[in-house]
Design a protein around this motif. Structure first.
Motif, PDB file in Angstrom:
ATOM      1  N   GLY A  29       0.859  -1.199   0.000  1.00 41.28           N
ATOM      2  CA  GLY A  29       0.000   0.000   0.000  1.00 41.28           C
ATOM      3  C   GLY A  29       0.883   1.233   0.000  1.00 41.28           C
ATOM      4  O   GLY A  29       1.817   1.329  -0.799  1.00 41.28           O
ATOM      5  N   TYR A  30       0.616   2.166   0.943  1.00 36.45           N
ATOM      6  CA  TYR A  30       1.463   3.351   1.055  1.00 36.45           C
ATOM      7  C   TYR A  30       2.908   2.931   1.321  1.00 36.45           C
ATOM      8  O   TYR A  30       3.151   2.035   2.122  1.00 36.45           O
ATOM      9  CB  TYR A  30       0.956   4.250   2.211  1.00 36.45           C
ATOM     10  CG  TYR A  30       1.987   5.262   2.659  1.00 36.45           C
ATOM     11  CD1 TYR A  30       2.166   6.443   1.949  1.00 36.45           C
ATOM     12  CD2 TYR A  30       2.811   4.994   3.746  1.00 36.45           C
ATOM     13  CE1 TYR A  30       3.141   7.343   2.323  1.00 36.45           C
ATOM     14  CE2 TYR A  30       3.783   5.901   4.134  1.00 36.45           C
ATOM     15  CZ  TYR A  30       3.949   7.065   3.414  1.00 36.45           C
ATOM     16  OH  TYR A  30       4.919   7.951   3.777  1.00 36.45           O
ATOM     17  N   GLY A  31       3.859   3.568   0.680  1.00 39.55           N
ATOM     18  CA  GLY A  31       5.256   3.228   0.939  1.00 39.55           C
ATOM     19  C   GLY A  31       6.196   3.943  -0.014  1.00 39.55           C
ATOM     20  O   GLY A  31       6.533   3.417  -1.083  1.00 39.55           O
ATOM     21  N   GLY A 167      -0.963  10.789  -0.892  1.00 40.72           N
ATOM     22  CA  GLY A 167       0.121  10.826   0.092  1.00 40.72           C
ATOM     23  C   GLY A 167      -0.460  10.804   1.490  1.00 40.72           C
ATOM     24  O   GLY A 167      -1.668  10.574   1.671  1.00 40.72           O
ATOM     25  N   ARG A 168       0.413  11.036   2.457  1.00 39.23           N
ATOM     26  CA  ARG A 168      -0.071  11.099   3.839  1.00 39.23           C
ATOM     27  C   ARG A 168      -0.990  12.317   3.983  1.00 39.23           C
ATOM     28  O   ARG A 168      -0.609  13.416   3.581  1.00 39.23           O
ATOM     29  CB  ARG A 168       1.105  11.250   4.799  1.00 39.23           C
ATOM     30  CG  ARG A 168       1.925   9.997   4.921  1.00 39.23           C
ATOM     31  CD  ARG A 168       3.131  10.240   5.789  1.00 39.23           C
ATOM     32  NE  ARG A 168       4.245  10.783   5.020  1.00 39.23           N
ATOM     33  CZ  ARG A 168       5.422  11.125   5.551  1.00 39.23           C
ATOM     34  NH1 ARG A 168       5.619  11.021   6.847  1.00 39.23           N
ATOM     35  NH2 ARG A 168       6.395  11.580   4.800  1.00 39.23           N
ATOM     36  N   ILE A 169      -2.170  12.122   4.549  1.00 36.69           N
ATOM     37  CA  ILE A 169      -3.098  13.249   4.724  1.00 36.69           C
ATOM     38  C   ILE A 169      -2.683  13.964   6.014  1.00 36.69           C
ATOM     39  O   ILE A 169      -3.245  13.751   7.083  1.00 36.69           O
ATOM     40  CB  ILE A 169      -4.557  12.748   4.716  1.00 36.69           C
ATOM     41  CG1 ILE A 169      -4.807  12.032   3.383  1.00 36.69           C
ATOM     42  CG2 ILE A 169      -5.540  13.903   4.912  1.00 36.69           C
ATOM     43  CD1 ILE A 169      -6.170  11.417   3.225  1.00 36.69           C
ATOM     44  N   GLU A 217      -6.373   4.697   1.692  1.00 37.49           N
ATOM     45  CA  GLU A 217      -5.052   4.265   1.223  1.00 37.49           C
ATOM     46  C   GLU A 217      -5.234   3.334   0.022  1.00 37.49           C
ATOM     47  O   GLU A 217      -6.066   2.438   0.059  1.00 37.49           O
ATOM     48  CB  GLU A 217      -4.345   3.549   2.368  1.00 37.49           C
ATOM     49  CG  GLU A 217      -2.915   3.239   2.076  1.00 37.49           C
ATOM     50  CD  GLU A 217      -2.183   2.697   3.305  1.00 37.49           C
ATOM     51  OE1 GLU A 217      -2.621   2.955   4.445  1.00 37.49           O
ATOM     52  OE2 GLU A 217      -1.180   2.006   3.104  1.00 37.49           O
ATOM     53  N   VAL A 218      -4.478   3.563  -1.023  1.00 40.02           N
ATOM     54  CA  VAL A 218      -4.633   2.730  -2.232  1.00 40.02           C
ATOM     55  C   VAL A 218      -3.326   2.016  -2.584  1.00 40.02           C
ATOM     56  O   VAL A 218      -2.236   2.478  -2.251  1.00 40.02           O
ATOM     57  CB  VAL A 218      -5.090   3.574  -3.448  1.00 40.02           C
ATOM     58  CG1 VAL A 218      -6.492   4.106  -3.246  1.00 40.02           C
ATOM     59  CG2 VAL A 218      -4.112   4.707  -3.755  1.00 40.02           C
ATOM     60  N   GLY A 219      -3.449   0.899  -3.270  1.00 42.60           N
ATOM     61  CA  GLY A 219      -2.294   0.156  -3.778  1.00 42.60           C
ATOM     62  C   GLY A 219      -2.720  -0.523  -5.073  1.00 42.60           C
ATOM     63  O   GLY A 219      -3.855  -0.343  -5.540  1.00 42.60           O
ATOM     64  N   SER A 257       7.240  12.188  -9.794  1.00 43.73           N
ATOM     65  CA  SER A 257       7.691  11.431 -10.965  1.00 43.73           C
ATOM     66  C   SER A 257       6.693  10.331 -11.331  1.00 43.73           C
ATOM     67  O   SER A 257       6.503  10.031 -12.516  1.00 43.73           O
ATOM     68  CB  SER A 257       9.084  10.850 -10.726  1.00 43.73           C
ATOM     69  OG  SER A 257       9.108  10.071  -9.567  1.00 43.73           O
ATOM     70  N   GLU A 258       6.040   9.737 -10.326  1.00 44.60           N
ATOM     71  CA  GLU A 258       5.036   8.688 -10.626  1.00 44.60           C
ATOM     72  C   GLU A 258       3.881   9.267 -11.444  1.00 44.60           C
ATOM     73  O   GLU A 258       3.442   8.671 -12.434  1.00 44.60           O
ATOM     74  CB  GLU A 258       4.463   8.111  -9.329  1.00 44.60           C
ATOM     75  CG  GLU A 258       5.459   7.340  -8.497  1.00 44.60           C
ATOM     76  CD  GLU A 258       4.941   6.991  -7.105  1.00 44.60           C
ATOM     77  OE1 GLU A 258       5.539   6.128  -6.472  1.00 44.60           O
ATOM     78  OE2 GLU A 258       3.924   7.588  -6.654  1.00 44.60           O
ATOM     79  N   ALA A 259       3.384  10.426 -10.999  1.00 41.05           N
ATOM     80  CA  ALA A 259       2.249  11.038 -11.696  1.00 41.05           C
ATOM     81  C   ALA A 259       2.666  11.453 -13.104  1.00 41.05           C
ATOM     82  O   ALA A 259       1.974  11.147 -14.084  1.00 41.05           O
ATOM     83  CB  ALA A 259       1.739  12.243 -10.907  1.00 41.05           C
TER      84      ALA A 259
HETATM   85  N1  UDP Z   1       1.143   5.980  -1.907  1.00 37.84           N
HETATM   86  C1  UDP Z   1       0.463   4.800  -2.094  1.00 37.84           C
HETATM   87  N2  UDP Z   1      -0.822   4.713  -1.645  1.00 37.84           N
HETATM   88  C2  UDP Z   1      -1.456   5.751  -1.059  1.00 37.84           C
HETATM   89  C3  UDP Z   1      -0.747   6.972  -0.887  1.00 37.84           C
HETATM   90  C4  UDP Z   1       0.558   7.040  -1.321  1.00 37.84           C
HETATM   91  O1  UDP Z   1       0.999   3.830  -2.648  1.00 37.84           O
HETATM   92  O2  UDP Z   1      -2.616   5.609  -0.686  1.00 37.84           O
HETATM   93  C5  UDP Z   1       2.537   6.052  -2.369  1.00 37.84           C
HETATM   94  C6  UDP Z   1       2.798   7.055  -3.459  1.00 37.84           C
HETATM   95  O3  UDP Z   1       2.465   6.532  -4.730  1.00 37.84           O
HETATM   96  C7  UDP Z   1       4.294   7.306  -3.262  1.00 37.84           C
HETATM   97  C8  UDP Z   1       4.464   7.192  -1.747  1.00 37.84           C
HETATM   98  O4  UDP Z   1       3.341   6.464  -1.264  1.00 37.84           O
HETATM   99  O5  UDP Z   1       5.047   6.280  -3.878  1.00 37.84           O
HETATM  100  C9  UDP Z   1       4.569   8.531  -1.057  1.00 37.84           C
HETATM  101  O6  UDP Z   1       5.861   9.035  -1.300  1.00 37.84           O
HETATM  102  P1  UDP Z   1       6.203  10.580  -1.312  1.00 37.84           P
HETATM  103  O7  UDP Z   1       7.689  10.701  -1.473  1.00 37.84           O
HETATM  104  O8  UDP Z   1       5.367  11.294  -2.298  1.00 37.84           O
HETATM  105  O9  UDP Z   1       5.787  11.067   0.138  1.00 37.84           O
HETATM  106  P2  UDP Z   1       6.326  10.592   1.581  1.00 37.84           P
HETATM  107  O10 UDP Z   1       7.361   9.524   1.381  1.00 37.84           O
HETATM  108  O11 UDP Z   1       6.886  11.850   2.203  1.00 37.84           O
HETATM  109  O12 UDP Z   1       5.110  10.103   2.282  1.00 37.84           O
END
Ligand code: UDP
Length: 340
Positions: A29-31, A167-169, A217-219, A257-259
């Motif tokens: 998920g987020y990472g 991202g983190r809300i 949160e999405v993956g 870069s992802e977007a």
């Molecule tokens: N991300 C994700 N799912 C979510 C929100 C964020 O996979 O619901 C990913 C996002 O695609 C990116 C990462 O989490 O790869 C966030 O990294 P970023 O450097 O933008 O922010 P930070 O590391 O400071 O949280």
């Protein structure tokens, strides 16, 4: 040149929803760091190197030259590294690797992702000049931006009308400001990411709820689809207190870069690295929530096309080129380079 054997040390975290599992590379998920490590490994493998991944047991072995070492706890990682069959260690663990514990002749390169002073500045690579300055790194220390694998992020053939926050809300990430921008532009904001501060989320929904759809949160495919179909992504990081103390300085901003690689242009502030990377793929706006309708719409109308955004992302941050720049740093370190 002879290929290198490289140990990549991911930052080890257990999965919050199931403590028996580790967050993998790439993440479930987020990472942010896990995606950076995944892209880096892919680039290094494509250049012909051999990679040992630590700090992410359970990660998929996607290539014959990739070994997933079953070491997640810091002491297990350190124990493996003491007799590691590698030339160089690339540490993403924010200081869990100690250079004096490595076998003689093994080089250490630390990729820093925080904005505090790194524990090993002599071998530290920064993701942006802003991060290097905030961390007190010397002007001789290398800056290599975060890479993206364009084959993972295909531009959608159908663009939607919505704006995306991913991202983190959290206040320093500018989720509230993203909602303010969306309302000013007359667009819907889809907000994806973990919300660990319920009061902040309540404030956003209270003030801007009529323009915000919370996705959570999405993956996997859902994440890719959001990135590919958004009209633009909003990365409005703010100079407010950050999670590590001090004023927040966006160190690398993976989502940019992802977007862009997904054909989605970026509206960003000038916080930290964003001033360095957003202009190639979008527009820079001011801090705070004070956007008016004319300004917000004008910003959106000036954004690059999906094809231009993707082309710029590949040119600036393609994972193989970023891996090549890291390879040069590995070889410099093996030849004795250190910096301040
Ligand atoms: N991300 C994700 N799912 C979510 C929100 C964020 O996979 O619901 C990913 C996002 O695609 C990116 C990462 O989490 O790869 C966030 O990294 P970023 O450097 O933008 O922010 P930070 O590391 O400071 O949280």
């Amino acid at each position: 040149m002879t290929p290198l054997r490289i140990a990549m040390v991911n930052i080890p975290f257990r999965l919050p929803s199931d403590e028996r599992q580790w967050i993998t590379v790439p993440p479930q998920g987020y990472g942010g760091i896990q995606w950076i490590v995944a892209n880096k490994i892919k680039g290094l493998l494509e250049l012909g190197h051999e990679v040992f991944l630590l700090g992410a047991p359970g990660s998929p072995r996607t290539h014959p030259r990739l070994t997933v070492v079953p070491a997640g706890e810091p002491e297990d990682i350190r124990a493996w590294l003491k007799s590691a069959p590698v030339d160089v260690v690339n540490d993403y663990s924010c200081g869990k690797v100690d250079p004096i514990e490595l076998p003689p002749g093994v080089g250490l390169v630390a990729s820093h992702h925080m904005t505090t002073r790194p524990s090993y500045p002599a071998g530290c690579v920064y993701a942006s000049k802003a991060q290097r300055e905030q961390c007190g790194g010397g002007a001789d220390a290398p800056v290599i931006p975060i890479g993206v694998d364009p084959s993972l992020y295909r531009p959608g053939d159908r663009k939607d009308d919505f704006l995306l926050f991913m991202g983190r809300i959290s206040p320093f990430k500018g989720a509230l400001e993203a909602a303010a921008f969306a309302r000013a532009a007359g667009r819907r904001l889809l907000m994806a990411g973990p919300a660990w501060e319920p009061e902040y989320l309540d404030r956003i929904m209270g003030e801007y709820g009529d323009h915000v759809t919370l996705v959570g949160e999405v993956g996997g495919q859902e994440r890719m689809d959001l990135l590919a179909t958004a009209a633009a992504i909003l990365v409005l990081s703010q100079p407010v207190p950050g999670p590590w103390g001090g004023t927040w300085c966006e160190p690398g901003a993976t989502v940019v870069s992802e977007a862009a690689a997904s054909g989605t242009p970026v509206v960003g502030t000038s916080n930290g690295c964003l001033a360095e990377i957003v202009p190639a793929v979008g527009e820079v706006v001011g801090f705070g929530t004070g956007f008016d309708e004319r300004e917000a719409r004008a910003v959106l109308s000036r954004l690059p096309s999906p094809a231009q955004a993707r082309k710029a992302a590949i040119r600036c941050w393609g994972h193989v080129e970023i891996a090549r720049r890291y390879e040069a740093v590995y070889r410099d370190v093996l030849a004795g380079a250190r910096w301040s």
